[in-house]
Design a protein around this motif. Structure first.
Motif, PDB file in Angstrom:
ATOM      1  N   ARG A 198     128.869  33.702  36.912  1.00 17.70           N
ATOM      2  CA  ARG A 198     130.219  33.551  37.000  1.00 17.70           C
ATOM      3  C   ARG A 198     130.880  34.670  36.572  1.00 17.70           C
ATOM      4  O   ARG A 198     131.788  35.200  37.474  1.00 17.70           O
ATOM      5  CB  ARG A 198     129.781  32.725  35.829  1.00 17.70           C
ATOM      6  CG  ARG A 198     130.147  31.383  36.060  1.00 17.70           C
ATOM      7  CD  ARG A 198     129.991  30.278  35.079  1.00 17.70           C
ATOM      8  NE  ARG A 198     131.384  29.906  34.519  1.00 17.70           N
ATOM      9  CZ  ARG A 198     131.591  29.135  33.781  1.00 17.70           C
ATOM     10  NH1 ARG A 198     131.117  28.729  33.136  1.00 17.70           N
ATOM     11  NH2 ARG A 198     132.801  29.229  33.271  1.00 17.70           N
ATOM     12  N   ARG A 199     130.129  35.707  36.110  1.00 18.64           N
ATOM     13  CA  ARG A 199     130.805  37.207  36.095  1.00 18.64           C
ATOM     14  C   ARG A 199     130.626  37.865  37.213  1.00 18.64           C
ATOM     15  O   ARG A 199     132.275  38.718  37.580  1.00 18.64           O
ATOM     16  CB  ARG A 199     130.201  37.645  34.981  1.00 18.64           C
ATOM     17  CG  ARG A 199     130.230  37.462  33.132  1.00 18.64           C
ATOM     18  CD  ARG A 199     132.046  36.970  33.441  1.00 18.64           C
ATOM     19  NE  ARG A 199     132.484  38.226  33.623  1.00 18.64           N
ATOM     20  CZ  ARG A 199     133.905  38.030  33.579  1.00 18.64           C
ATOM     21  NH1 ARG A 199     135.085  37.041  33.466  1.00 18.64           N
ATOM     22  NH2 ARG A 199     135.257  39.251  33.594  1.00 18.64           N
ATOM     23  N   LEU A 200     130.119  38.045  38.197  1.00 19.82           N
ATOM     24  CA  LEU A 200     129.499  38.230  39.327  1.00 19.82           C
ATOM     25  C   LEU A 200     130.725  37.303  40.510  1.00 19.82           C
ATOM     26  O   LEU A 200     131.532  38.488  41.196  1.00 19.82           O
ATOM     27  CB  LEU A 200     128.284  38.132  39.781  1.00 19.82           C
ATOM     28  CG  LEU A 200     127.943  39.139  40.995  1.00 19.82           C
ATOM     29  CD1 LEU A 200     127.674  40.610  41.336  1.00 19.82           C
ATOM     30  CD2 LEU A 200     126.307  39.078  41.754  1.00 19.82           C
ATOM     31  N   LYS A 201     130.754  36.342  39.927  1.00 19.15           N
ATOM     32  CA  LYS A 201     131.623  35.851  41.466  1.00 19.15           C
ATOM     33  C   LYS A 201     133.517  36.334  40.734  1.00 19.15           C
ATOM     34  O   LYS A 201     134.115  36.397  41.900  1.00 19.15           O
ATOM     35  CB  LYS A 201     131.615  34.144  41.235  1.00 19.15           C
ATOM     36  CG  LYS A 201     131.949  33.563  42.133  1.00 19.15           C
ATOM     37  CD  LYS A 201     132.933  32.042  41.922  1.00 19.15           C
ATOM     38  CE  LYS A 201     132.582  31.137  42.459  1.00 19.15           C
ATOM     39  NZ  LYS A 201     134.289  31.336  43.280  1.00 19.15           N
ATOM     40  N   VAL A 202     133.805  36.543  39.640  1.00 24.37           N
ATOM     41  CA  VAL A 202     134.395  36.214  39.300  1.00 24.37           C
ATOM     42  C   VAL A 202     134.605  38.068  39.867  1.00 24.37           C
ATOM     43  O   VAL A 202     136.677  38.304  40.306  1.00 24.37           O
ATOM     44  CB  VAL A 202     134.870  35.971  37.547  1.00 24.37           C
ATOM     45  CG1 VAL A 202     136.413  37.161  37.100  1.00 24.37           C
ATOM     46  CG2 VAL A 202     135.453  35.007  37.433  1.00 24.37           C
ATOM     47  N   TRP A 203     133.872  38.554  39.913  1.00 26.58           N
ATOM     48  CA  TRP A 203     134.330  40.257  40.098  1.00 26.58           C
ATOM     49  C   TRP A 203     134.117  40.471  41.394  1.00 26.58           C
ATOM     50  O   TRP A 203     134.840  41.046  41.981  1.00 26.58           O
ATOM     51  CB  TRP A 203     132.735  41.338  39.708  1.00 26.58           C
ATOM     52  CG  TRP A 203     133.554  42.656  39.983  1.00 26.58           C
ATOM     53  CD1 TRP A 203     133.658  43.426  39.952  1.00 26.58           C
ATOM     54  CD2 TRP A 203     132.304  43.333  40.542  1.00 26.58           C
ATOM     55  NE1 TRP A 203     133.965  44.613  40.364  1.00 26.58           N
ATOM     56  CE2 TRP A 203     132.417  44.173  40.781  1.00 26.58           C
ATOM     57  CE3 TRP A 203     131.335  42.978  42.146  1.00 26.58           C
ATOM     58  CZ2 TRP A 203     131.875  45.578  41.378  1.00 26.58           C
ATOM     59  CZ3 TRP A 203     130.735  43.703  42.362  1.00 26.58           C
ATOM     60  CH2 TRP A 203     130.616  44.920  42.393  1.00 26.58           C
ATOM     61  N   ASP A 227     135.556  38.119  43.629  1.00 28.06           N
ATOM     62  CA  ASP A 227     136.478  37.334  44.379  1.00 28.06           C
ATOM     63  C   ASP A 227     137.695  38.683  44.116  1.00 28.06           C
ATOM     64  O   ASP A 227     138.732  38.097  45.229  1.00 28.06           O
ATOM     65  CB  ASP A 227     137.042  36.236  43.335  1.00 28.06           C
ATOM     66  CG  ASP A 227     136.405  35.009  44.033  1.00 28.06           C
ATOM     67  OD1 ASP A 227     135.447  35.196  44.505  1.00 28.06           O
ATOM     68  OD2 ASP A 227     135.868  34.025  42.929  1.00 28.06           O
ATOM     69  N   LEU A 236     125.623  32.854  33.049  1.00 30.83           N
ATOM     70  CA  LEU A 236     126.761  33.573  33.173  1.00 30.83           C
ATOM     71  C   LEU A 236     126.945  34.851  33.628  1.00 30.83           C
ATOM     72  O   LEU A 236     127.999  35.062  34.532  1.00 30.83           O
ATOM     73  CB  LEU A 236     126.767  33.699  31.200  1.00 30.83           C
ATOM     74  CG  LEU A 236     126.802  32.739  30.697  1.00 30.83           C
ATOM     75  CD1 LEU A 236     126.314  33.349  29.162  1.00 30.83           C
ATOM     76  CD2 LEU A 236     127.702  31.707  30.348  1.00 30.83           C
ATOM     77  N   PHE A 237     125.773  35.083  33.600  1.00 28.36           N
ATOM     78  CA  PHE A 237     126.486  36.752  35.070  1.00 28.36           C
ATOM     79  C   PHE A 237     126.556  36.448  35.922  1.00 28.36           C
ATOM     80  O   PHE A 237     127.261  36.914  37.024  1.00 28.36           O
ATOM     81  CB  PHE A 237     124.375  37.290  35.180  1.00 28.36           C
ATOM     82  CG  PHE A 237     124.503  38.542  35.851  1.00 28.36           C
ATOM     83  CD1 PHE A 237     124.960  39.612  35.759  1.00 28.36           C
ATOM     84  CD2 PHE A 237     123.874  37.911  37.590  1.00 28.36           C
ATOM     85  CE1 PHE A 237     125.318  40.647  37.024  1.00 28.36           C
ATOM     86  CE2 PHE A 237     124.110  39.585  38.194  1.00 28.36           C
ATOM     87  CZ  PHE A 237     124.447  40.755  38.033  1.00 28.36           C
TER      88      PHE A 237
END
Length: 75
Positions: free
Chosen positions: A53-58, A60, A50-51
């Protein structure tokens, strides 16, 4: 690879670990130790996923903002 596919076995690992830790498969110390290990591995894997995934969104979002700033150019 789709992260949701990885999430399913990690949840199963955490659930199995919780069941073993609560004594559903016997009251032996070895069973509880294995249950604790499975619970920690499952929960740690879920948290890491989950971390990430959130890091990837940030990241991007940062890259998109940088591309937009490069296209606009200095004014």
């Amino acid at each position: 690879m789709n992260p949701t596919i990885i999430l399913i076995p990690l949840c199963g690992c955490a659930i199995l670990g919780a069941a073993m830790l609560s004594g559903r498969f016997g009251e032996s110390a070895a069973s509880r130790a294995i249950g604790l290990a499975l619970l920690l591995v499952g929960a740690g894997g879920i948290g890491t996923l989950l971390f990430a995934r959130r890091l990837k969104v940030w990241v991007d979002g940062l890259a998109a903002n940088a591309r937009k700033a490069d296209q606009d150019g200095p004014e």
